[in-house]
Design an enzyme around this catalytic site. Structure first.
Site, PDB file in Angstrom:
ATOM      1  CB  SER A  40      19.883  72.519  22.261  1.00 49.72           C
ATOM      2  OG  SER A  40      18.838  73.440  22.054  1.00 49.72           O
ATOM      3  CB  THR A  41      17.695  71.292  18.150  1.00 47.12           C
ATOM      4  OG1 THR A  41      17.519  72.672  18.456  1.00 47.12           O
ATOM      5  CG2 THR A  41      16.666  70.852  17.123  1.00 47.12           C
ATOM      6  CG  HIS A  66      18.899  74.518  25.486  1.00 46.55           C
ATOM      7  ND1 HIS A  66      19.714  74.799  24.414  1.00 46.55           N
ATOM      8  CD2 HIS A  66      19.615  74.854  26.587  1.00 46.55           C
ATOM      9  CE1 HIS A  66      20.865  75.284  24.847  1.00 46.55           C
ATOM     10  NE2 HIS A  66      20.839  75.311  26.159  1.00 46.55           N
ATOM     11  CG  MET A 159      20.418  76.415  16.287  1.00 49.46           C
ATOM     12  SD  MET A 159      18.788  76.973  15.743  1.00 49.46           S
ATOM     13  CE  MET A 159      18.164  75.481  14.958  1.00 49.46           C
ATOM     14  CG  ASP A 162      24.130  77.042  26.472  1.00 52.35           C
ATOM     15  OD1 ASP A 162      24.993  77.675  27.118  1.00 52.35           O
ATOM     16  OD2 ASP A 162      23.145  76.493  26.997  1.00 52.35           O
TER      17      ASP A 162
END
Length: 226
Positions: A40-41, A66, A159, A162
């Site tokens: 993600s991030t 993401h 973050m 998930d």
């Protein structure tokens, strides 16, 4: 801030809304090996570092990053231009093979399934899982069920949580699993939660992940697409 707050108000569905949990249906052995990556991030930079170091003989990869719709296609195109391997946004029914990385399209979930002696991906709609679509948990659960010990799962910077639950499912199904370490993460949320839940067999710096991925391929006897 309004967008972030509204996202927190969305129901936090589990992967059950897309694919039920259950025992692995994977065969004990396969010459087709799967690497599943979730990020993600900070993940776009992390993916670039990993994928740029891989030769075209590396295991086939399925990736959830993401990102919104359309941005995943742009990411895949950029990575494809700078990597030795082929990188593209996944299409429904794509076969996973050596030297190919398939990135889940934004606003869709990606699942792995087995067809005979090889693996394909399904691109499906559905509710958000862990407030994301695509969701790492959805992908990892499908890999646990249909690839089992033929897979390597890698959870990277991001973050939230998930992918943490289903990385543990992958490990329980016999897959090798890796979490990126805190020092090399932009955000340590997803790897930290995976480690806390017992999903990570190994914790390593981002710089070490390409070598570990290639070692998995060598130990598994990876072959190309026939």
């Amino acid at each position: 801030m309004i967008a972030a707050d509204s996202a927190l108000l969305r129901p936090k569905n589990s992967a059950d809304v897309i694919l039920s949990a259950g025992l692995s249906t994977a065969v004990a052995r396969s010459t087709d090996q799967i690497v599943a990556i979730g990020a993600s991030t900070g993940g776009t930079q992390a993916l670039e570092l990993v994928l740029r170091r891989l030769p075209a003989t590396c295991p086939g990869m399925v990736i959830v990053q993401h990102m919104p719709e359309r941005f995943t296609a742009m990411l895949a195109q950029r990575l494809n231009a700078i990597c030795q391997i082929e990188v593209r946004e996944a299409r429904n029914g794509d076969r996973v093979g050596a030297g190919l990385a398939l990135i889940a399209p934004g606003n869709k979930h990606m699942l792995l399934r087995r067809s005979g002696t090889h693996y394909l991906v399904d691109i499906v709609d559905g509710p958000l899982v862990n407030r994301h679509k695509p969701s790492v948990d959805v992908l990892f659960r499908s890999v646990a069920k249909f690839a089992g010990a033929n897979a390597l799962g890698i959870i990277m910077t991001g973050m939230g949580d998930d992918g943490a639950r289903s990385l543990k499912e992958m490990r329980d199904a016999g897959a090798r699993t890796i979490a990126q370490d805190e020092a090399s993460c932009v955000v340590f949320g997803m790897p930290k939660e995976a480690i806390r839940r017992g999903g990570a067999e190994q914790v390593m710096a981002l710089e070490q992940i390409p070598g570990a991925l290639l070692a998995f391929g060598r130990s598994s006897g990876v072959r190309g697409i026939s």
